[in-house]
Design an enzyme around this catalytic site. Sequence first.
Site, PDB file in Angstrom:
ATOM      1  N   LYS A 208      32.970  37.162  35.825  1.00 31.17           N
ATOM      2  CA  LYS A 208      33.134  37.452  34.405  1.00 31.17           C
ATOM      3  C   LYS A 208      31.870  37.996  33.765  1.00 31.17           C
ATOM      4  O   LYS A 208      30.770  37.838  34.279  1.00 31.17           O
ATOM      5  CB  LYS A 208      33.679  36.218  33.686  1.00 31.17           C
ATOM      6  N   ARG A 248      38.825  28.830  40.050  1.00 31.18           N
ATOM      7  CA  ARG A 248      39.633  30.027  40.302  1.00 31.18           C
ATOM      8  C   ARG A 248      38.694  31.194  40.585  1.00 31.18           C
ATOM      9  O   ARG A 248      37.917  31.586  39.714  1.00 31.18           O
ATOM     10  CB  ARG A 248      40.495  30.310  39.062  1.00 31.18           C
TER      11      ARG A 248
HETATM   12  N1  PMM Z   1      40.917  34.390  33.978  1.00 33.99           N
HETATM   13  C1  PMM Z   1      41.537  35.565  34.191  1.00 33.99           C
HETATM   14  C2  PMM Z   1      42.907  35.568  34.516  1.00 33.99           C
HETATM   15  N2  PMM Z   1      43.611  34.424  34.645  1.00 33.99           N
HETATM   16  N3  PMM Z   1      43.690  32.066  34.601  1.00 33.99           N
HETATM   17  C3  PMM Z   1      43.074  30.890  34.389  1.00 33.99           C
HETATM   18  N4  PMM Z   1      43.775  29.733  34.509  1.00 33.99           N
HETATM   19  N5  PMM Z   1      41.756  30.824  34.056  1.00 33.99           N
HETATM   20  C4  PMM Z   1      40.983  31.930  33.901  1.00 33.99           C
HETATM   21  O1  PMM Z   1      39.793  31.797  33.577  1.00 33.99           O
HETATM   22  C5  PMM Z   1      41.607  33.207  34.100  1.00 33.99           C
HETATM   23  C6  PMM Z   1      42.979  33.222  34.451  1.00 33.99           C
HETATM   24  C7  PMM Z   1      40.807  36.864  34.074  1.00 33.99           C
HETATM   25  O2  PMM Z   1      40.227  37.267  35.296  1.00 33.99           O
HETATM   26  P1  PMM Z   1      40.892  38.276  36.390  1.00 33.99           P
HETATM   27  O3  PMM Z   1      41.504  39.411  35.636  1.00 33.99           O
HETATM   28  O4  PMM Z   1      39.778  38.696  37.250  1.00 33.99           O
HETATM   29  O5  PMM Z   1      41.930  37.528  37.168  1.00 33.99           O
END
Ligand code: PMM
Length: 267
Positions: A208, A248
């Site tokens: 991030k 995650r």
């Molecule tokens: N961040 C993203 C997408 N989904 N779900 C949860 N539970 N927590 C998060 O911090 C989160 C998420 C954004 O990141 P990505 O687009 O790289 O998946």
Amino acid sequence: MTVIWGIVNVTPDSFSDGGRFFDSARAIEHGLRLWREGAGVLDIGGESTRPGAERVDPSVEQERVLPVIAALAAEGATVSIDTLNASTAVAAVEAGARIVNDVSGGLADERMLPAVAGTEADYALGHWRGPSADMYANATYLRAAREVAGELREGVGRAAAAGIAPSRLILDPGIGFAKAGDTNWDVLRGLDEITALGHRVLIGTSRKRFLAEVLQVAADDEISLERRDLATAVTSALAARAGAWAVRVHDVAATRDALAVARAWEG
Ligand code: PMM
């Protein structure tokens, strides 16, 4: 032991893996690799939630994710669906997903909580203050961790009212969602306010922007990606130590190693 959620984005526009897995066969192959590397959950998403992302029609989202979910569940993986849409959540559970991961905590789609209540899936409830397109408009906090914990507690109340048993809930402070720069560190520093709510806690720092800011790297080149994966392994180990139940991440192998080292330290 901290559970590693491996990210499988089946989108053409996700901010960090840029559509590399926007093809079912490749997404399935990638998911299997993360599973072999030690992921305990594979989190499948068909709509990017990156800042400024446009919304995708649920039918398009489902076309992207359902074949991937079915294939990975058939291989024995525990699958989560990362979605804001109730219809996608239900279809994903029917295809084999065991967790619904909703970064909006039920606020993006009013049908989400009752829909999840009608399934047996666990529900990851994220802290959220509005859609990706303008989430930084609501990013002001006085005491971030406390406010996030308070808003998550409200989410727990909404979920309970809809009929989702507390034991099915996983809480996520939503790192990067309506939180600029230092606010993310304030939330992580105050993680005990969130673990004190008594639910499993999931933390997503992977690649991030707030990490890129610390490393002073550009957000989108390959070298910066490697450095952000290393930074993510560190934040994930620290989150585990602070009581997170799961992290995650994109790079499962790096985080697996970081968690193993942190466990050895703890003895
Ligand atoms: N961040 C993203 C997408 N989904 N779900 C949860 N539970 N927590 C998060 O911090 C989160 C998420 C954004 O990141 P990505 O687009 O790289 O998946």
